[in-house]
Design an enzyme around this catalytic site. Sequence first.
Site, mmCIF file in Angstrom:
data_model
loop_
_atom_site.group_PDB
_atom_site.id
_atom_site.type_symbol
_atom_site.label_atom_id
_atom_site.label_comp_id
_atom_site.label_asym_id
_atom_site.label_seq_id
_atom_site.Cartn_x
_atom_site.Cartn_y
_atom_site.Cartn_z
ATOM 1 N N ARG A 200 -1.882 -9.271 34.897
ATOM 2 C CA ARG A 200 -1.115 -10.455 35.939
ATOM 3 C C ARG A 200 -1.802 -9.359 37.345
ATOM 4 O O ARG A 200 -2.403 -8.118 36.948
ATOM 5 C CB ARG A 200 0.576 -10.049 36.119
ATOM 6 C CG ARG A 200 0.922 -10.354 34.750
ATOM 7 C CD ARG A 200 2.539 -9.880 35.051
ATOM 8 N NE ARG A 200 2.828 -10.614 36.465
ATOM 9 C CZ ARG A 200 4.158 -10.462 36.294
ATOM 10 N NH1 ARG A 200 5.304 -8.932 35.899
ATOM 11 N NH2 ARG A 200 5.198 -10.878 37.734
ATOM 12 N N ASP B 197 5.237 -3.634 44.827
ATOM 13 C CA ASP B 197 3.708 -4.467 42.956
ATOM 14 C C ASP B 197 2.892 -3.419 44.080
ATOM 15 O O ASP B 197 2.308 -3.266 42.599
ATOM 16 C CB ASP B 197 3.672 -5.814 43.044
ATOM 17 C CG ASP B 197 5.353 -5.549 42.118
ATOM 18 O OD1 ASP B 197 5.634 -6.084 41.008
ATOM 19 O OD2 ASP B 197 6.124 -6.681 43.029
HETATM 20 O O1 MRU Z 1 7.506 -10.228 38.363
HETATM 21 P P1 MRU Z 1 7.606 -9.058 38.231
HETATM 22 O O2 MRU Z 1 9.252 -9.525 37.919
HETATM 23 O O3 MRU Z 1 7.605 -8.292 37.822
HETATM 24 O O4 MRU Z 1 7.679 -8.539 39.906
HETATM 25 C C1 MRU Z 1 7.671 -6.994 39.916
HETATM 26 C C2 MRU Z 1 9.058 -6.848 41.088
HETATM 27 O O5 MRU Z 1 10.746 -6.970 40.260
HETATM 28 C C3 MRU Z 1 9.870 -6.656 42.088
HETATM 29 O O6 MRU Z 1 8.155 -7.680 42.847
HETATM 30 C C4 MRU Z 1 9.478 -5.600 43.175
HETATM 31 O O7 MRU Z 1 10.431 -5.714 43.473
HETATM 32 C C5 MRU Z 1 8.588 -4.740 42.275
HETATM 33 S S1 MRU Z 1 8.519 -3.970 40.880
HETATM 34 C C6 MRU Z 1 8.923 -2.545 41.019
#
Ligand code: MRU
Length: 372
Positions: A98, A252
């Site tokens: 990812r 993220d």
């Molecule tokens: O695609 P994901 O579910 O891995 O995305 C991450 C998230 O859940 C969010 O962007 C979140 O707000 C930040 S991760 C702590």
Amino acid sequence: MKVRGQHFRTIWLKPDDECVVQLIDQRFLPQRFVIEEARTVEQMATAIREMHVRGAGLIGASAGYGMYLAAIKATDCPSVAEFDKHLAEAAVQLKETRPTAVNLSWAIERQLKNIAEGKTAAEKPALALRTARLIADEDAEHCRMIGHHGLALIQQIARKKAGKPVNVLTHCNAGWLAFVDYGSATAPIYAAHDSGLLVHVWVAETRPRNQGSKLTAWELGQHGVPHTVIADSAAGHLMQHGDVDLVIVGTDRTTYTGDVANKIGTYPKALAASDNNVPFYVALPSSSIDWRMQDGLKEIPIEERCAEELKHADGWLAGQHVEVRVAPEESPAANYGFDVTPRRLITALITERGVCEANEKSIFSLFPEHVP
Ligand code: MRU
């Protein structure tokens, strides 16, 4: 966090076999609580890529344990050089899963550095295990501290509400499930609720994967925190009517200058918050700060997922998991996973070391060891 009264982390070693990593497979929540076992780095890479585990902190912790699994396998290698080659390949495999959460490469690089300190192939798996545990324990502790610092902000608002609940709006899942424990955005909420403050959370559903309605709503419910699920597009309306006291989201990847990448749909909420004078906070452990990136809009890689994910919705019908198409089969779809909220729209960042402004000077004042 507690699930039906029992304490869980999101990832741990199997108690009677430390060569196996156990994790909560989030694809089945809120309907079923499924524990998956990962025995190889390939299985861990699949779990991250296919989002059995997700969320910045948990992606980092999973990558840490993935490197440990790779190190166990590499003990079959005849030489240290072969061992290191195997580990380098595992690192590439995990990094490709990812693109947006910086915790992934942060954890892998930390593992490579620490494992390299082992002089013999026999020493290296123990170093990998120690580092994987450290990454997970630190993640939990940093989220706990975010809760402590964020609580003070909620207390300030509560004092002005004369006994009425503080309404927090959040997006996606930056909760316990996105980390090893506590969560980032949810940690101050849990701390406030546990301290006896009245808190209510607006949970944005977060299409297309619905991490808000499926995961955040479930974990708030498990903890007994009052909450209401809303459509993603309802946030601005609520803010215009004075129904949101503060927004807390996760991230993220945040640049050292304070630009915040978070789940798609965060930026419009920040715009609405700014227009309505609603404080907009981003809660993050420092493992989500990219100390090399300056300009979030230009530099942060934004994950694009498959169109089919957007053109379908899924859920449970009479206990069965079902998927339905919600767009014409022939229509193309563009499925962006994240957006970038510029620092000017952010009231403050809540980190494990305290609260700071979303700018280079303030971030470096909390984390001086990263000043270049
Ligand atoms: O695609 P994901 O579910 O891995 O995305 C991450 C998230 O859940 C969010 O962007 C979140 O707000 C930040 S991760 C702590």
